[in-house]
Design an enzyme around this catalytic site. Structure first.
Site, PDB file in Angstrom:
ATOM      1  N   GLU A  92       4.588  -2.179   1.595  1.00 44.58           N
ATOM      2  CA  GLU A  92       3.345  -1.632   1.045  1.00 44.58           C
ATOM      3  C   GLU A  92       2.305  -2.718   0.777  1.00 44.58           C
ATOM      4  OE1 GLU A  92       2.398   1.443   0.573  1.00 44.58           O
ATOM      5  OE2 GLU A  92       4.260   2.490   1.065  1.00 44.58           O
ATOM      6  N   THR A  93       2.752  -3.919   0.499  1.00 47.69           N
ATOM      7  CA  THR A  93       1.842  -5.009   0.102  1.00 47.69           C
ATOM      8  C   THR A  93       1.869  -6.161   1.098  1.00 47.69           C
ATOM      9  OG1 THR A  93       3.634  -5.952  -1.248  1.00 47.69           O
ATOM     10  CG2 THR A  93       2.075  -4.475  -2.361  1.00 47.69           C
TER      11      THR A  93
END
Length: 253
Positions: A92-93
């Site tokens: 996600e990051t």
């Protein structure tokens, strides 16, 4: 001097709890500061907008607010949960090169910000309803609705929202936590939708509408790549059913 005598039964219970891992103190008993730095070394790269934000101390403080996180089951189960959590949130990051699976935790905020409640934090929390439920879940009431940027400016709150999402059942979805520790039993509807226990259904929980039921895709493979890397670092097996390629997403019932 008075001595307290511990009964043989009590000693046996304590020994059993020790063997099963029930007495594990917290996630920090698995994720040491050194391991955290090894897993997420890229996060403080000069090219990362999140440089300096995601700290070990913030992670441990947040994790300790959820006693079941990283502490349920035996040693293998606890380590798999940590690997799965960081596998999903690293994707996600991610700010690293494709296929390296080393660039996790490079971003705090979603790059394309379409509305006020855009993705923030390790799990990239989105939508007003999730900000509201997360705020209630971590004990800050309506603060995240009124000031969603707290998820991008307070590292402990940021980690707490991610772990809250991980630990919480939502609508017809099980919690990611229950799936990875083997406490989720698919319903007949889940079985008909090919939703089976394993890492893949966690991807379905988090972003199934965009990544599941459409065959192999880059995003899903990235999530698996990070998970495999962390399982290797923790010396635990990944288990089966890593992808959701043939699963219906939960929104389809």
């Amino acid at each position: 001097m008075k001595f307290n005598i511990v009964s043989p039964v009590a000693l046996s219970c304590l020994f059993f709890l020790f063997l099963t891992g029930t007495l594990a103190q917290n996630a920090g008993s698995i994720v040491t500061r050194e391991l955290f730095e090894q897993m997420l070394s890229f996060r403080n790269n000069d090219a990362c907008p999140a440089k300096g934000f995601y700290t070990y101390d913030a992670f441990i403080a947040a994790a300790n607010s959820f006693p079941g996180f990283g502490t349920a089951g035996d040693d293998t189960a606890r380590k798999k949960e940590i690997a799965a959590f960081f596998g999903q949130t690293s994707h996600e990051t991610n700010g690293g090169s494709a296929g390296t699976f080393t660039g996790g935790y490079c971003f705090v905020k979603q790059i394309e910000q379409s509305d006020r409640y855009y993705g923030r934090g390790p799990i990239q929390l989105t939508h007003q309803s999730n900000y509201e439920r997360a705020g209630q879940g971590i004990g800050v009431g309506q603060e995240l609705v009124n000031n969603p940027d707290l998820v991008a400016t307070d590292p402990i709150i940021s980690f707490k929202t991610a772990i809250w999402f991980w630990m919480t059942e939502q609508d017809n979805k099980p919690s990611c936590h229950n799936v990875i520790i083997g406490q989720w039993t698919p319903s007949p509807k889940d079985t008909a939708a090919n939703r089976v226990p394993g890492y893949g259904v966690i991807t379905n929980i988090i972003n199934g509408q965009f990544e599941c039921g459409m065959g192999p895709n880059t995003a899903a493979e990235s999530r698996i790549g990070f998970y495999r890397r962390y399982c290797g670092m923790l010396n635990v097996p990944t288990g089966e059913n890593l992808d959701c390629n043939n699963q219906k997403n939960f929104a389809q019932g």
